[in-house]
Design a protein around this motif. Sequence first.
Motif, PDB file in Angstrom:
ATOM      1  N   UNK A  50     -11.690  47.301  27.945  1.00 55.99           N
ATOM      2  CA  UNK A  50     -11.881  48.292  26.878  1.00 55.99           C
ATOM      3  C   UNK A  50     -11.133  47.934  25.603  1.00 55.99           C
ATOM      4  N   UNK A  51     -10.224  46.956  25.678  1.00 49.79           N
ATOM      5  CA  UNK A  51      -9.412  46.541  24.541  1.00 49.79           C
ATOM      6  C   UNK A  51      -8.687  47.740  23.919  1.00 49.79           C
ATOM      7  N   UNK A  52      -7.946  48.462  24.793  1.00 47.67           N
ATOM      8  CA  UNK A  52      -7.166  49.592  24.320  1.00 47.67           C
ATOM      9  C   UNK A  52      -5.831  49.652  25.050  1.00 47.67           C
ATOM     10  N   UNK A  53      -4.843  50.262  24.387  1.00 47.98           N
ATOM     11  CA  UNK A  53      -3.482  50.341  24.901  1.00 47.98           C
ATOM     12  C   UNK A  53      -3.195  51.728  25.467  1.00 47.98           C
ATOM     13  N   UNK A  54      -2.227  51.789  26.386  1.00 44.70           N
ATOM     14  CA  UNK A  54      -1.811  53.053  26.999  1.00 44.70           C
ATOM     15  C   UNK A  54      -0.293  53.167  26.952  1.00 44.70           C
ATOM     16  N   UNK A  55       0.188  54.366  26.733  1.00 46.88           N
ATOM     17  CA  UNK A  55       1.634  54.625  26.641  1.00 46.88           C
ATOM     18  C   UNK A  55       2.350  54.283  27.947  1.00 46.88           C
ATOM     19  N   UNK A  56       1.733  54.603  29.078  1.00 49.08           N
ATOM     20  CA  UNK A  56       2.359  54.351  30.371  1.00 49.08           C
ATOM     21  C   UNK A  56       1.340  54.427  31.485  1.00 49.08           C
ATOM     22  N   UNK A  57       1.815  54.385  32.727  1.00 49.16           N
ATOM     23  CA  UNK A  57       0.897  54.389  33.866  1.00 49.16           C
ATOM     24  C   UNK A  57       0.107  55.688  33.991  1.00 49.16           C
ATOM     25  N   UNK A  58       0.674  56.800  33.586  1.00 49.07           N
ATOM     26  CA  UNK A  58      -0.049  58.077  33.674  1.00 49.07           C
ATOM     27  C   UNK A  58      -1.273  58.072  32.767  1.00 49.07           C
ATOM     28  N   UNK A  59      -1.116  57.559  31.558  1.00 46.95           N
ATOM     29  CA  UNK A  59      -2.235  57.502  30.613  1.00 46.95           C
ATOM     30  C   UNK A  59      -3.284  56.486  31.065  1.00 46.95           C
ATOM     31  N   UNK A  60      -2.845  55.359  31.594  1.00 50.12           N
ATOM     32  CA  UNK A  60      -3.792  54.358  32.099  1.00 50.12           C
ATOM     33  C   UNK A  60      -4.606  54.925  33.260  1.00 50.12           C
ATOM     34  N   UNK A  61      -3.943  55.653  34.148  1.00 51.10           N
ATOM     35  CA  UNK A  61      -4.631  56.263  35.286  1.00 51.10           C
ATOM     36  C   UNK A  61      -5.590  57.353  34.819  1.00 51.10           C
ATOM     37  N   UNK A  62      -5.152  58.142  33.857  1.00 49.84           N
ATOM     38  CA  UNK A  62      -6.015  59.199  33.318  1.00 49.84           C
ATOM     39  C   UNK A  62      -7.295  58.609  32.732  1.00 49.84           C
ATOM     40  N   UNK A  63      -7.169  57.509  31.981  1.00 52.89           N
ATOM     41  CA  UNK A  63      -8.340  56.859  31.385  1.00 52.89           C
ATOM     42  C   UNK A  63      -9.260  56.298  32.474  1.00 52.89           C
ATOM     43  N   UNK A  64      -8.668  55.684  33.516  1.00 54.17           N
ATOM     44  CA  UNK A  64      -9.464  55.138  34.613  1.00 54.17           C
ATOM     45  C   UNK A  64     -10.248  56.257  35.304  1.00 54.17           C
ATOM     46  N   UNK A  65      -9.594  57.384  35.572  1.00 47.27           N
ATOM     47  CA  UNK A  65     -10.271  58.516  36.208  1.00 47.27           C
ATOM     48  C   UNK A  65     -11.401  59.048  35.330  1.00 47.27           C
ATOM     49  N   UNK A  66     -11.174  59.101  34.038  1.00 46.82           N
ATOM     50  CA  UNK A  66     -12.203  59.552  33.110  1.00 46.82           C
ATOM     51  C   UNK A  66     -13.424  58.634  33.165  1.00 46.82           C
ATOM     52  N   UNK A  67     -13.192  57.342  33.178  1.00 43.44           N
ATOM     53  CA  UNK A  67     -14.304  56.381  33.217  1.00 43.44           C
ATOM     54  C   UNK A  67     -15.051  56.465  34.551  1.00 43.44           C
ATOM     55  N   UNK A  68     -14.321  56.637  35.650  1.00 42.53           N
ATOM     56  CA  UNK A  68     -14.964  56.764  36.958  1.00 42.53           C
ATOM     57  C   UNK A  68     -15.827  58.032  37.017  1.00 42.53           C
ATOM     58  N   UNK A  69     -15.341  59.115  36.462  1.00 42.60           N
ATOM     59  CA  UNK A  69     -16.121  60.364  36.431  1.00 42.60           C
ATOM     60  C   UNK A  69     -17.387  60.195  35.610  1.00 42.60           C
ATOM     61  N   UNK A  70     -17.307  59.468  34.506  1.00 41.33           N
ATOM     62  CA  UNK A  70     -18.483  59.236  33.662  1.00 41.33           C
ATOM     63  C   UNK A  70     -19.509  58.362  34.373  1.00 41.33           C
ATOM     64  N   UNK A  71     -19.066  57.422  35.212  1.00 41.03           N
ATOM     65  CA  UNK A  71     -19.981  56.572  35.957  1.00 41.03           C
ATOM     66  C   UNK A  71     -20.803  57.370  36.965  1.00 41.03           C
ATOM     67  N   UNK A  72     -20.216  58.426  37.489  1.00 41.14           N
ATOM     68  CA  UNK A  72     -20.865  59.244  38.536  1.00 41.14           C
ATOM     69  C   UNK A  72     -21.906  60.203  37.973  1.00 41.14           C
ATOM     70  N   UNK A  73     -21.916  60.381  36.680  1.00 41.89           N
ATOM     71  CA  UNK A  73     -22.857  61.337  36.068  1.00 41.89           C
ATOM     72  C   UNK A  73     -24.264  60.802  36.061  1.00 41.89           C
TER      73      UNK A  73
END
Length: 73
Positions: A50-73
Amino acid sequence: MNKHDPGGAEAKLHYGDNEISILKQGTHVLCAVSGERIPLDELKYWSVDLQEAYRGPAEATQRWKQLEAEKRK
């Protein structure tokens, strides 16, 4: 300059597997999830795909979960 409040320009980076390349000099990048400034010397989490940065592991995980949810739609 205070490392918790980095003034100056936003850097432009290319995120590789184990490294980053600076395309435009700056003091910080913005977290893709929270919008917080991340000083370059504190940057540890990013997405190569995605060529994007994250503040920490919580933000990286949040983004991953968001992308996984979008794939399921």
